[in-house]
Design an enzyme around this catalytic site. Structure first.
Site, PDB file in Angstrom:
ATOM      1  N   HIS A 270       0.831  -1.210   0.000  1.00 65.27           N
ATOM      2  CA  HIS A 270       0.000   0.000   0.000  1.00 65.27           C
ATOM      3  C   HIS A 270       0.864   1.257   0.000  1.00 65.27           C
ATOM      4  O   HIS A 270       0.586   2.210   0.723  1.00 65.27           O
ATOM      5  CB  HIS A 270      -0.954  -0.012   1.192  1.00 65.27           C
ATOM      6  CG  HIS A 270      -2.085  -0.989   1.053  1.00 65.27           C
ATOM      7  ND1 HIS A 270      -3.127  -0.817   0.171  1.00 65.27           N
ATOM      8  CD2 HIS A 270      -2.311  -2.170   1.674  1.00 65.27           C
ATOM      9  CE1 HIS A 270      -3.962  -1.843   0.265  1.00 65.27           C
ATOM     10  NE2 HIS A 270      -3.481  -2.684   1.155  1.00 65.27           N
ATOM     11  N   ASP A 333      -0.283  -5.168   5.901  1.00 62.05           N
ATOM     12  CA  ASP A 333      -1.315  -5.992   5.269  1.00 62.05           C
ATOM     13  C   ASP A 333      -1.186  -5.965   3.750  1.00 62.05           C
ATOM     14  O   ASP A 333      -0.632  -5.038   3.177  1.00 62.05           O
ATOM     15  CB  ASP A 333      -2.711  -5.503   5.669  1.00 62.05           C
ATOM     16  CG  ASP A 333      -2.962  -4.060   5.240  1.00 62.05           C
ATOM     17  OD1 ASP A 333      -2.091  -3.217   5.504  1.00 62.05           O
ATOM     18  OD2 ASP A 333      -4.010  -3.785   4.631  1.00 62.05           O
ATOM     19  N   GLU A 334      -1.749  -6.977   3.138  1.00 58.29           N
ATOM     20  CA  GLU A 334      -1.937  -7.030   1.680  1.00 58.29           C
ATOM     21  C   GLU A 334      -0.689  -6.601   0.915  1.00 58.29           C
ATOM     22  O   GLU A 334      -0.739  -5.708   0.064  1.00 58.29           O
ATOM     23  CB  GLU A 334      -3.144  -6.179   1.278  1.00 58.29           C
ATOM     24  CG  GLU A 334      -4.450  -6.685   1.879  1.00 58.29           C
ATOM     25  CD  GLU A 334      -5.657  -5.855   1.483  1.00 58.29           C
ATOM     26  OE1 GLU A 334      -6.740  -6.430   1.295  1.00 58.29           O
ATOM     27  OE2 GLU A 334      -5.514  -4.618   1.359  1.00 58.29           O
ATOM     28  N   CYS A 335       0.435  -7.254   1.216  1.00 54.21           N
ATOM     29  CA  CYS A 335       1.681  -6.954   0.508  1.00 54.21           C
ATOM     30  C   CYS A 335       1.973  -8.082  -0.480  1.00 54.21           C
ATOM     31  O   CYS A 335       2.446  -9.151  -0.083  1.00 54.21           O
ATOM     32  CB  CYS A 335       2.833  -6.810   1.502  1.00 54.21           C
ATOM     33  SG  CYS A 335       4.429  -6.501   0.693  1.00 54.21           S
ATOM     34  N   GLU A 385      -1.521  -9.961   8.953  1.00 48.93           N
ATOM     35  CA  GLU A 385      -0.529 -10.535   8.036  1.00 48.93           C
ATOM     36  C   GLU A 385       0.875 -10.569   8.637  1.00 48.93           C
ATOM     37  O   GLU A 385       1.720 -11.348   8.183  1.00 48.93           O
ATOM     38  CB  GLU A 385      -0.481  -9.754   6.721  1.00 48.93           C
ATOM     39  CG  GLU A 385      -1.641 -10.042   5.782  1.00 48.93           C
ATOM     40  CD  GLU A 385      -2.786  -9.058   5.933  1.00 48.93           C
ATOM     41  OE1 GLU A 385      -3.515  -8.848   4.968  1.00 48.93           O
ATOM     42  OE2 GLU A 385      -2.935  -8.493   7.036  1.00 48.93           O
TER      43      GLU A 385
END
EC number: 3.2.1.52
Length: 551
Positions: A270, A333-335, A385
């Site tokens: 992000h 998160d969300e990497c 995560e």
């Protein structure tokens, strides 16, 4: 006999309804006992402050100022004891804790007792909710009987962490609204504001060492309009940033309302907005990127180079100077690992450090940041995560992909904040999508929010359960372009979570909550909150700008 039975039942139900209307407190106190009679505010009210703590006197002044606005009569604040009026009484040694208080209302006097200023502050919030809803008016209201129903309240919170996250990374909201958001948290006895400040779509905090973060990273060329699948855009630049002076002002404002602000600086994913200004921190220093105009997850992420860690340490040094909170949120998160897998540098680093996969490489990244933040006397929070590849020694986990991450972290003796999508994501639809503004999807009506029990005692030992610090409601902003729309999605669902975090589990009941909420909505009206179902949004249906065009 049947008639008598039904009459008794009817009287009982009427009494219950009257009780809910008379004592419509949100969140519900730990213990409330109704008493006979009412206290009537005199024409010239007095507030006596027994405590020598100047913070307690300041809180008394806050109450006096609001009473003056709504009633037109300014209370006099005095020291010492008082046999009438409103008394702020010391409760040293009564083991109420930092946030606990007692509130006693009799026909002759009102007494708020607490050990710490925060307890007095929460006692004031309950007292104001016992008064007519017009007490929340910003101007004098005539024709109101300013009475308070007699009762005794003993109140302490269930959890020490009761918070809400607002995503000001995708859409930038003005300082005045951030303050209003904090005000509303405080009025519902929530004590933490998680300020999400950076995203792929914008970097919205001033960092003096890196001016391009505000010159380049703070503005995107356009925003998505409608659902993601529509691939439509509004073709309007959007952005802005909070100056460091503005941040200091907001932090002080929150402190006066006993709200701790936790900043979030996203890493390593992000971070497209960062890479638009400083591409050397990513996969290729020659790669030209722009601040993202699309929602979702992006492959371009920060690389674990020494230059990147230097950048992040410098950024976090400035951030920690602005925010005195114990916690600093670092995202995590969300990497996506696509670029790391393709990178000779990353693969060589993994081999050098003995890391078996890219998840462990992310853990290495987070542990480096954890070590730095810990060296400054702070602690990191990350989304769940950060469990993947091994958890950093001092990290606290914010469990969002269900509760399993929180359970796993607590079993490893790490602190946990429960914030699962299934109960706490307030950007989900709250009614039939056909009748609602466009949002990200999902369905989360208020009764589902209210049903959440964060304790998960059936999955943890008593000792492990102590690591569950509390609960947080998240307001992600992909589809919330205005402050009006933020309030519409957050309230009243955030009030349901406030009660989840404050009130004992066995004292919670949705029907009872609903009755109290109907009364409470009158207070929200005076506070000009655009809650779901509010009179000011009866025709509310967000329409994307007319200039919306297909890509």
């Amino acid at each position: 006999m049947k008639k008598l039975f039904f009459c008794l039942i009817t009287l009982f139900m009427a009494a219950q309804t009257t009780h809910a209307q008379t004592y419509a407190l949100l969140p519900k106190p730990t213990h409330l006992e109704a008493q006979k009679g009412t206290y009537t505010l005199p024409a010239t009210p007095t507030i006596a402050v027994q405590s020598a703590d100047p913070e307690v006197r300041r809180i008394a002044q806050v109450l006096a100022d609001q009473m003056a606005k709504a009633t037109g009569s300014t209370p006099a604040i005095t020291g010492g004891k008082s046999s009438k009026g409103i008394l702020f009484a010391d409760a040293k040694g009564k083991k109420l804790g930092p946030e606990g208080y007692t509130l006693t209302v009799s026909p002759k006097q009102i007494i708020i007792s607490a050990e710490q200023p925060q307890g007095f502050f929460y006692g004031v919030q309950s007292l104001m909710q016992l008064m007519p809803a017009a007490i929340f008016s910003s101007t004098k209201v005539s024709g109101v009987a300013w009475t308070v129903p007699a009762c005794t309240i003993d109140d302490t919170p269930r959890y020490g962490y009761r918070g809400s996250m607002l995503d000001a990374g995708r859409y930038f909201y003005p300082v005045a609204f951030i303050k209003k958001y904090i005000d509303l948290l405080a009025r519902h006895k929530m004590n933490t504001f998680h300020w999400h400040l950076t995203e792929d779509q914008g970097w919205h905090i001033e960092i003096k060492k890196y001016p391009k973060l505000t010159e380049v990273s703070s503005v995107r060329k356009k925003s998505m309009a409608g659902h993601y699948k529509d691939h439509a855009y509004d073709n309007k630049p959007h952005g802005g940033f909070y100056t460091q002076d503005e941040v200091r002002d907001v932090v002080k404002y929150a402190q006066e309302r006993f709200v701790t602000i936790i900043p979030e600086i996203e890493m390593p994913g992000h971070s497209v907005a960062v890479l638009a200004a400083y591409p050397e921190l990513g996969s290729n220093p020659d790669k030209i990127l722009e601040v993202s105009t699309n929602w979702g997850v992006h492959d371009d992420v920060l690389f674990p180079r020494e230059e990147t860690f230097t950048f992040l340490e410098n950024v976090l040094t400035e951030v920690m100077a602005l925010f005195p909170s114990q916690y600093i949120h670092i995202g995590g998160d969300e990497c996506p690992k696509t670029q790391w897998k393709q990178s000779r540098f990353c693969q060589a680093l993994m081999k050098e450090k003995g890391l078996k996969d890219e998840h462990e490489l992310q853990s290495y990244f987070i542990q480096r940041i954890d070590k730095f933040v810990t060296s400054k006397g702070r602690r990191i929070i990350g989304w769940d995560e950060i469990l993947e590849g091994g958890l950093s020694p001092n990290a606290t986990v914010m469990s969002w992909r269900g509760i399993s991450g929180g359970i796993a972290a607590a079993r490893q003796n790490h602190d946990v904040i429960m914030s699962p999508t299934t109960y706490c994501y307030l950007d989900y639809y709250q009614a039939d999508p056909k009748t609602q503004p466009v949002t990200i999807g999902g369905f989360l009506p208020i009764e589902k929010v209210y049903s959440f029990n964060p304790s998960v005692t059936d999955s943890l030992t008593a000792e492990q359960s102590k690591h569950v610090l509390g609960v947080q409601g998240n307001v992600w902003s992909e589809y919330l372009p205005t402050t009006h729309s933020v309030e519409y999605m957050a309230y009243p669902r955030l009030i349901a979570l406030a009660e989840t975090g404050w009130t004992p589990q066995d004292a919670r009941n949705f029907d009872d909550f609903s009755k109290r909420l109907e009364i409470h909505k009158k207070r929200l009206d005076y506070l000009n909150v655009n809650y779901f179902g509010a009179p000011i949004n009866n025709t509310f249906q967000y329409v994307w700008p007319k200039e919306t065009a297909k890509k």
